[in-house]
Motif scaffolding. Structure first.
Motif, PDB file in Angstrom:
ATOM      1  N   THR A   8       0.768  -1.263  -0.024  1.00 46.15           N
ATOM      2  CA  THR A   8      -0.053   0.086  -0.051  1.00 46.15           C
ATOM      3  C   THR A   8       0.813   1.190   0.072  1.00 46.15           C
ATOM      4  OG1 THR A   8      -0.388   0.182   2.462  1.00 46.15           O
ATOM      5  CG2 THR A   8      -1.779  -1.248   1.442  1.00 46.15           C
ATOM      6  N   GLY A   9       0.733   2.078  -0.816  1.00 48.36           N
ATOM      7  CA  GLY A   9       1.390   3.336  -0.784  1.00 48.36           C
ATOM      8  C   GLY A   9       2.751   2.955  -1.806  1.00 48.36           C
ATOM      9  N   GLY A  10       2.469   2.100  -2.684  1.00 46.75           N
ATOM     10  CA  GLY A  10       3.671   1.580  -3.443  1.00 46.75           C
ATOM     11  C   GLY A  10       4.081   2.365  -4.377  1.00 46.75           C
ATOM     12  N   ALA A  11       3.358   3.519  -4.661  1.00 47.99           N
ATOM     13  CA  ALA A  11       3.877   4.383  -5.694  1.00 47.99           C
ATOM     14  C   ALA A  11       4.520   5.715  -4.889  1.00 47.99           C
ATOM     15  CB  ALA A  11       2.705   4.877  -6.724  1.00 47.99           C
ATOM     16  N   GLY A  12       4.797   5.637  -3.757  1.00 48.43           N
ATOM     17  CA  GLY A  12       5.220   6.851  -3.066  1.00 48.43           C
ATOM     18  C   GLY A  12       6.635   6.480  -2.974  1.00 48.43           C
ATOM     19  N   PHE A  13       7.489   7.342  -2.201  1.00 50.35           N
ATOM     20  CA  PHE A  13       8.929   7.243  -1.974  1.00 50.35           C
ATOM     21  C   PHE A  13       9.559   5.942  -1.547  1.00 50.35           C
ATOM     22  CE2 PHE A  13      12.261   8.147   1.590  1.00 50.35           C
ATOM     23  CZ  PHE A  13      13.377   7.915   0.710  1.00 50.35           C
ATOM     24  N   GLY A  15       7.649   3.282  -1.093  1.00 50.78           N
ATOM     25  CA  GLY A  15       7.107   2.134  -1.799  1.00 50.78           C
ATOM     26  C   GLY A  15       7.718   1.744  -3.072  1.00 50.78           C
ATOM     27  N   CYS A  16       7.724   2.798  -3.989  1.00 51.32           N
ATOM     28  CA  CYS A  16       8.353   2.533  -5.172  1.00 51.32           C
ATOM     29  C   CYS A  16       9.530   2.087  -5.090  1.00 51.32           C
ATOM     30  CB  CYS A  16       8.288   3.755  -6.074  1.00 51.32           C
ATOM     31  SG  CYS A  16       9.573   5.110  -5.763  1.00 51.32           S
ATOM     32  N   ASN A  17      10.680   2.216  -4.027  1.00 51.97           N
ATOM     33  CA  ASN A  17      11.965   1.990  -3.862  1.00 51.97           C
ATOM     34  C   ASN A  17      12.049   0.320  -3.483  1.00 51.97           C
ATOM     35  OD1 ASN A  17      14.655   3.663  -4.298  1.00 51.97           O
ATOM     36  ND2 ASN A  17      12.864   5.057  -3.291  1.00 51.97           N
ATOM     37  N   TYR A  18      11.052  -0.046  -2.691  1.00 49.94           N
ATOM     38  CA  TYR A  18      10.872  -1.264  -2.340  1.00 49.94           C
ATOM     39  C   TYR A  18      10.211  -2.122  -3.458  1.00 49.94           C
ATOM     40  CZ  TYR A  18      10.669  -5.095   1.226  1.00 49.94           C
ATOM     41  OH  TYR A  18      10.801  -6.304   1.595  1.00 49.94           O
ATOM     42  N   VAL A  19       9.194  -1.767  -4.262  1.00 51.84           N
ATOM     43  CA  VAL A  19       8.894  -2.344  -5.261  1.00 51.84           C
ATOM     44  C   VAL A  19       9.764  -2.431  -6.352  1.00 51.84           C
ATOM     45  CG1 VAL A  19       7.143  -2.102  -7.430  1.00 51.84           C
ATOM     46  CG2 VAL A  19       6.377  -1.501  -5.059  1.00 51.84           C
ATOM     47  N   THR A  30       1.835  -6.395  -6.214  1.00 53.27           N
ATOM     48  CA  THR A  30       0.667  -5.541  -6.252  1.00 53.27           C
ATOM     49  C   THR A  30       0.686  -4.149  -5.661  1.00 53.27           C
ATOM     50  OG1 THR A  30      -1.048  -7.458  -6.545  1.00 53.27           O
ATOM     51  CG2 THR A  30      -1.810  -5.196  -5.946  1.00 53.27           C
ATOM     52  N   VAL A  31       0.845  -3.075  -6.261  1.00 58.08           N
ATOM     53  CA  VAL A  31       0.859  -1.777  -5.864  1.00 58.08           C
ATOM     54  C   VAL A  31      -0.723  -1.319  -5.765  1.00 58.08           C
ATOM     55  CG1 VAL A  31       1.650   0.386  -6.334  1.00 58.08           C
ATOM     56  CG2 VAL A  31       3.081  -1.312  -7.056  1.00 58.08           C
ATOM     57  N   TYR A  32      -0.855  -0.692  -4.341  1.00 59.72           N
ATOM     58  CA  TYR A  32      -2.155  -0.458  -3.995  1.00 59.72           C
ATOM     59  C   TYR A  32      -1.984   1.218  -3.763  1.00 59.72           C
ATOM     60  CZ  TYR A  32      -7.019  -0.085  -2.080  1.00 59.72           C
ATOM     61  OH  TYR A  32      -8.227   0.437  -1.770  1.00 59.72           O
ATOM     62  N   ASP A  33      -2.287   2.165  -4.619  1.00 64.38           N
ATOM     63  CA  ASP A  33      -2.100   3.687  -4.293  1.00 64.38           C
ATOM     64  C   ASP A  33      -3.119   4.220  -4.806  1.00 64.38           C
ATOM     65  OD1 ASP A  33      -0.634   6.203  -4.407  1.00 64.38           O
ATOM     66  OD2 ASP A  33       1.049   4.999  -3.850  1.00 64.38           O
ATOM     67  N   ASN A  34      -3.442   5.481  -4.266  1.00 62.36           N
ATOM     68  CA  ASN A  34      -4.521   6.439  -4.854  1.00 62.36           C
ATOM     69  C   ASN A  34      -3.923   7.454  -5.704  1.00 62.36           C
ATOM     70  OD1 ASN A  34      -3.697   8.279  -3.247  1.00 62.36           O
ATOM     71  ND2 ASN A  34      -5.548   8.387  -1.776  1.00 62.36           N
ATOM     72  N   LEU A  35      -2.709   7.516  -5.699  1.00 63.49           N
ATOM     73  CA  LEU A  35      -1.935   8.299  -6.630  1.00 63.49           C
ATOM     74  C   LEU A  35      -2.209   9.595  -6.618  1.00 63.49           C
ATOM     75  CD1 LEU A  35      -1.947   6.491 -10.187  1.00 63.49           C
ATOM     76  CD2 LEU A  35      -0.267   6.274  -8.324  1.00 63.49           C
ATOM     77  N   SER A  36      -2.442  10.205  -5.270  1.00 58.39           N
ATOM     78  CA  SER A  36      -2.808  11.424  -5.073  1.00 58.39           C
ATOM     79  C   SER A  36      -1.626  12.506  -4.512  1.00 58.39           C
ATOM     80  CB  SER A  36      -3.686  11.514  -3.566  1.00 58.39           C
ATOM     81  OG  SER A  36      -2.967  10.942  -2.652  1.00 58.39           O
ATOM     82  N   ARG A  37      -0.457  11.799  -4.203  1.00 56.03           N
ATOM     83  CA  ARG A  37       0.580  12.720  -3.816  1.00 56.03           C
ATOM     84  C   ARG A  37       1.419  12.861  -5.143  1.00 56.03           C
ATOM     85  NH1 ARG A  37       3.270  12.362   1.470  1.00 56.03           N
ATOM     86  NH2 ARG A  37       5.016  12.975   0.294  1.00 56.03           N
ATOM     87  N   VAL A  79       2.144  -8.127   3.401  1.00 56.77           N
ATOM     88  CA  VAL A  79       1.344  -6.834   3.095  1.00 56.77           C
ATOM     89  C   VAL A  79       2.292  -6.010   3.709  1.00 56.77           C
ATOM     90  CG1 VAL A  79      -0.555  -5.312   3.792  1.00 56.77           C
ATOM     91  CG2 VAL A  79      -0.873  -7.691   3.289  1.00 56.77           C
ATOM     92  N   VAL A  80       2.747  -4.930   3.179  1.00 57.02           N
ATOM     93  CA  VAL A  80       3.628  -3.777   3.564  1.00 57.02           C
ATOM     94  C   VAL A  80       2.779  -2.707   3.428  1.00 57.02           C
ATOM     95  CG1 VAL A  80       5.844  -2.358   3.416  1.00 57.02           C
ATOM     96  CG2 VAL A  80       5.893  -4.983   2.520  1.00 57.02           C
ATOM     97  N   HIS A  81       2.374  -1.840   4.711  1.00 59.37           N
ATOM     98  CA  HIS A  81       1.419  -0.940   4.859  1.00 59.37           C
ATOM     99  C   HIS A  81       2.256   0.317   5.025  1.00 59.37           C
ATOM    100  CE1 HIS A  81      -1.952   1.270   5.298  1.00 59.37           C
ATOM    101  NE2 HIS A  81      -2.111   1.470   6.498  1.00 59.37           N
ATOM    102  N   LEU A  82       2.175   1.052   3.863  1.00 63.32           N
ATOM    103  CA  LEU A  82       2.938   2.324   3.837  1.00 63.32           C
ATOM    104  C   LEU A  82       2.078   3.735   3.269  1.00 63.32           C
ATOM    105  CD1 LEU A  82       6.188   1.195   1.522  1.00 63.32           C
ATOM    106  CD2 LEU A  82       6.115   1.267   3.911  1.00 63.32           C
ATOM    107  N   ALA A  83       1.014   3.308   3.222  1.00 61.87           N
ATOM    108  CA  ALA A  83       0.051   4.383   2.433  1.00 61.87           C
ATOM    109  C   ALA A  83      -0.401   5.224   3.713  1.00 61.87           C
ATOM    110  CB  ALA A  83      -1.172   3.933   1.873  1.00 61.87           C
ATOM    111  N   GLY A  84      -0.647   6.382   3.687  1.00 59.93           N
ATOM    112  CA  GLY A  84      -1.185   7.087   4.681  1.00 59.93           C
ATOM    113  C   GLY A  84      -0.899   8.789   4.507  1.00 59.93           C
ATOM    114  N   GLN A  85      -1.560   9.389   5.389  1.00 61.99           N
ATOM    115  CA  GLN A  85      -1.132  11.035   5.408  1.00 61.99           C
ATOM    116  C   GLN A  85       0.328  11.020   6.179  1.00 61.99           C
ATOM    117  OE1 GLN A  85      -0.223  14.573   6.161  1.00 61.99           O
ATOM    118  NE2 GLN A  85      -1.217  13.780   8.120  1.00 61.99           N
ATOM    119  N   THR A  86       1.017  11.918   5.907  1.00 67.24           N
ATOM    120  CA  THR A  86       2.596  11.894   6.341  1.00 67.24           C
ATOM    121  C   THR A  86       2.967  13.171   6.995  1.00 67.24           C
ATOM    122  OG1 THR A  86       3.303  12.688   4.133  1.00 67.24           O
ATOM    123  CG2 THR A  86       3.120  10.235   4.417  1.00 67.24           C
TER     124      THR A  86
END
Length: 349
Positions: A8-13, A15-19, A30-37, A79-86
């Motif tokens: 989750t948050g796999g398109a963030g900083f 997350g994308c490095n771990y992916v 599987t990358v789960y991200d709302n692409l809002s950032r 499951v690697v849970h990285l998504a959220g408000q930061t």
């Protein structure tokens, strides 16, 4: 054996490095991200460029949407849970949204994992902010930094929680839920209370990701404001070292399940946010950098340094990238990718 990862948050900083790391070694992701950032679409494009358009599954979804998250989590091994408000400042301005993204979002992720049918390992990216301002901890002011009087090795996991700021409360709620899902439901969760993570593909902004933000601002000629006196101290951790501890937690899940680890650079990787970092950045830039100063921000700690001995002892992990090397690598990445930070790029305002 190949594993199935949900990030989750796999398109963030982070997350994308771990992916990128996972795909490089042949894992199914599987990358789960709302692409809002800002910058997330650029990160997705980078991953596809590096590994191929069909190398991973992208689910554009929000962690507040339980049904969509549960569907994406089915059959996951990890499951690697990285998504959220930061950002603390954003949480103060909009506490409801912060709660929904962090507390509710983490609860949804845990429930999705619990019902996934695979009892997946669940890694949760928590924060040192769960310890609050630690006003009772004696701090000494020195010439260029603050220092602990009684904690030369940093703050251990036994430090009482003090959930200061809405961000601290929402992340702390997720932190404790993750711990308890191991105890109550047997879900193998691991909580990493992370300090300041930095490295390439970090789209830092003024309110979050300060190391990258200062470098981006200096390189692109944007104004820099130091809140407080600039002598605040943080232990900083390069992204590769963080991903190493994620891997170590998975490799030692028999020990790590249900545990909490303080994860940062530790005492050997500390610097003050401007009194010491400023001269380092000026050396990289080859010129002086002008800054202005503002008032202290809510929830800002004068010093935070992680005691990382538990992770060293139980997971066999320790940071390897020193500050000078890590900063040079981040600086070179920013210089080479200025298109991400100018008009029309990830940071168009």
């Amino acid at each position: 054996m190949t594993k199935r990862y949900l990030i989750t948050g796999g398109a963030g900083f982070i997350g994308c490095n771990y992916v990128h790391r996972l795909l490089s070694r042949g894992e199914r992701v599987t990358v789960y991200d709302n692409l809002s950032r800002r910058g997330t679409e650029a990160n997705v494009a980078w991953l596809r460029e590096q590994h191929g358009a069909d190398s991973f599954r992208l689910v554009v979804g929000d962690v507040r949407d339980y049904d969509a998250l549960a569907e994406a989590t089915q059959d996951a091994d990890v499951v690697v849970h990285l998504a959220g408000q930061t950002a603390v400042t954003t949480s103060v301005a909009d506490p409801r949204s912060d709660f929904e993204h962090n507390a509710l979002g983490t609860f949804n992720a845990l429930e999705a994992a619990r019902h996934a049918g695979t009892n997946p390992v669940f890694l949760y990216a928590s924060t040192n902010k769960v310890y609050g301002g630690m006003e009772e901890v004696a701090v000494i002011e020195q010439e260029t930094r603050y220092a602990y009087r009684d904690f030369p090795l940093g703050i251990p996991e036994t430090q009482p929680l003090d959930l200061l700021s809405p961000y601290g409360c929402s992340k702390g709620a997720g932190d404790q839920y993750a711990r308890d899902y191991a105890r109550i439901y047997g879900l193998p969760t691991v909580v990493f209370r992370q300090s300041c993570i930095y490295g390439p593909r970090q789209m830092g902004v003024e309110d979050q990701g300060w190391v990258a933000w200062f470098i981006i601002a200096a390189v692109t000629g944007q104004p820099i404001t130091i809140y407080g006196d600039g002598k605040q101290v943080r232990d900083v951790l390069f992204i590769d070292d963080l991903l190493d501890v994620y891997d170590a937690g998975l490799a030692h899940i028999d020990v790590a399940a249900g545990q909490v680890y303080n994860v940062g650079g530790g005492p050997a990787h500390t610097m003050s946010v401007w009194a010491e970092f400023g001269p380092m950045l000026e050396r990289l830039m080859g010129r002086p950098i002008s800054v202005s100063y503002g008032d202290w921000r809510p929830g800002d700690q004068r010093i935070y340094v992680s005691d990382i001995r538990k992770a060293e002892r139980e997971l066999g992990w320790r940071p390897r990238v020193d500050i000078e090397e890590g900063m040079r690598r981040l600086y070179e990445w920013v210089v080479a990718n200025q298109n991400l930070f100018v008009q029309g790029g990830a940071f168009e305002r």
